[in-house]
Design an enzyme around this catalytic site. Sequence first.
Site, PDB file in Angstrom:
ATOM      1  N   HIS A  45       0.843  -1.193   0.000  1.00 51.50           N
ATOM      2  CA  HIS A  45       0.000   0.000   0.000  1.00 51.50           C
ATOM      3  C   HIS A  45       0.875   1.239   0.000  1.00 51.50           C
ATOM      4  O   HIS A  45       0.920   1.987   0.981  1.00 51.50           O
ATOM      5  CB  HIS A  45      -0.922   0.013   1.218  1.00 51.50           C
ATOM      6  CG  HIS A  45      -1.831  -1.183   1.303  1.00 51.50           C
ATOM      7  ND1 HIS A  45      -1.372  -2.427   1.629  1.00 51.50           N
ATOM      8  CD2 HIS A  45      -3.163  -1.303   1.098  1.00 51.50           C
ATOM      9  CE1 HIS A  45      -2.397  -3.280   1.621  1.00 51.50           C
ATOM     10  NE2 HIS A  45      -3.491  -2.633   1.303  1.00 51.50           N
ATOM     11  N   HIS A  92     -14.897  -3.150  -0.699  1.00 46.72           N
ATOM     12  CA  HIS A  92     -14.666  -1.853  -0.069  1.00 46.72           C
ATOM     13  C   HIS A  92     -14.304  -0.808  -1.109  1.00 46.72           C
ATOM     14  O   HIS A  92     -13.635  -1.091  -2.083  1.00 46.72           O
ATOM     15  CB  HIS A  92     -13.622  -1.905   1.043  1.00 46.72           C
ATOM     16  CG  HIS A  92     -12.217  -2.273   0.671  1.00 46.72           C
ATOM     17  ND1 HIS A  92     -11.878  -3.418   0.008  1.00 46.72           N
ATOM     18  CD2 HIS A  92     -11.037  -1.644   0.924  1.00 46.72           C
ATOM     19  CE1 HIS A  92     -10.560  -3.494  -0.122  1.00 46.72           C
ATOM     20  NE2 HIS A  92     -10.020  -2.423   0.411  1.00 46.72           N
TER      21      HIS A  92
END
Lengths: 132, 279
Positions: B59, B193
Amino acid sequence: MSSKSITPKRQLAPGTIKFDGTMAKQGYALNKMCYSFNEASAREAFKADERGYCAQFGLTDAQIKAVLERDVLSLLKLGGSIYYLAKFAGLLGLNVQDVGGLQTGMSTEAFKARLMKIGVDHRAQQEAKQHG
Amino acid sequence: MAKITAGVATSHVPAIGAALDLGKTQEDYWKPIFDGYEFSKEWIKNEKPDVIILVYNDHASAFSLDLIPTFAIGCADEFQPADEGWGPRPVPTVKGHSELAWHIAQSAILDEFDMTIVNNMDVDHGLTVPLSLMFGQPEDWPCKVIPLAVNVVQYPPPTGNRCYNLGKAIRKAVESFDADLNVQIWGTGGMSHQLQGPRAGLINKDFDTAFLDGLTQDPQGLAKMPHIDYVREAGSEGIEMVMWLIMRGALNDDIEERYRFYHVPASNCAVGHIILENQ
């Protein structure tokens, strides 16, 4: 697979920016700055002089304005990737639920409550299935 | 010979790691999530894997936009928890299995999967949260871990089909490694999500459930699903689920679904978890 569609097929993905080459090029400096926040010294330098820190990375005026105003939706449109903007949010002490609220125009509490309700409804459905 | 015995898939929501690190596991909000992994913690105590090939996405922690590998395999002896912008998680150093990792890289590249070889890489919550969920808070992780980072940040990520086939190449590589090792493969990320934009907070449990069903019963069909279906139905970051197909591809066609858990919400996400055993 047979899944229930929640949006019409003709709409590809409403309210979603695909972070492709065009966006990556536009947002390169902005995302590079956000990446720098992985280091504590960079976080301190940004806090000491936000505008100066942005300028150092060569952000555009529009990007700098959006950074100073914490305008997440504009940052996304100006080439920010949410994975990188998360570092900016983290530095401000915001979590993804705060960011969710900011983007949807809700308070964090209302945003959290909406997600909680989805969970509660899901569990109620599961229970009804088991007992019905 | 080395053998893949089981696959595990799980979400890797960063807030779950923070909840554990800050001692919040018994709070009303978090308890059902950690309870959902109690079975899995017992299961893995009995399974005792020697090595986990852990498929996850970085990430923006190890890789910036300067260099974006589609598939990157960690061949080092160890990997430090990354500072992701708010300090590193207080978790043990991850110990790699360098020989097996190099063997997989070489085998997969000669099988025409162009892996990026990584000799120095910090690992973020994408890798450490699944370890925490399955092992709790040990002083040292109980087995070796080979990080396999997949790009899902910059479009286009690899297709589901490419991921599924990479899994098959990994299985072939592991089975040709001359050591008696019990190997597991984990796929992480997801489930539905959306973090970005006005649709933030999207949850689609019907899609998630169908994905879990497909993973067990019809992985080949599931692998054909185009990116846009993930993004439209499971949210912009729901695309992370392509990584679960690497796990599935590395297992036999014939598997047993041992356990499944699904919960909404953790932070902005649905939490999904499944354990599949090779037959």
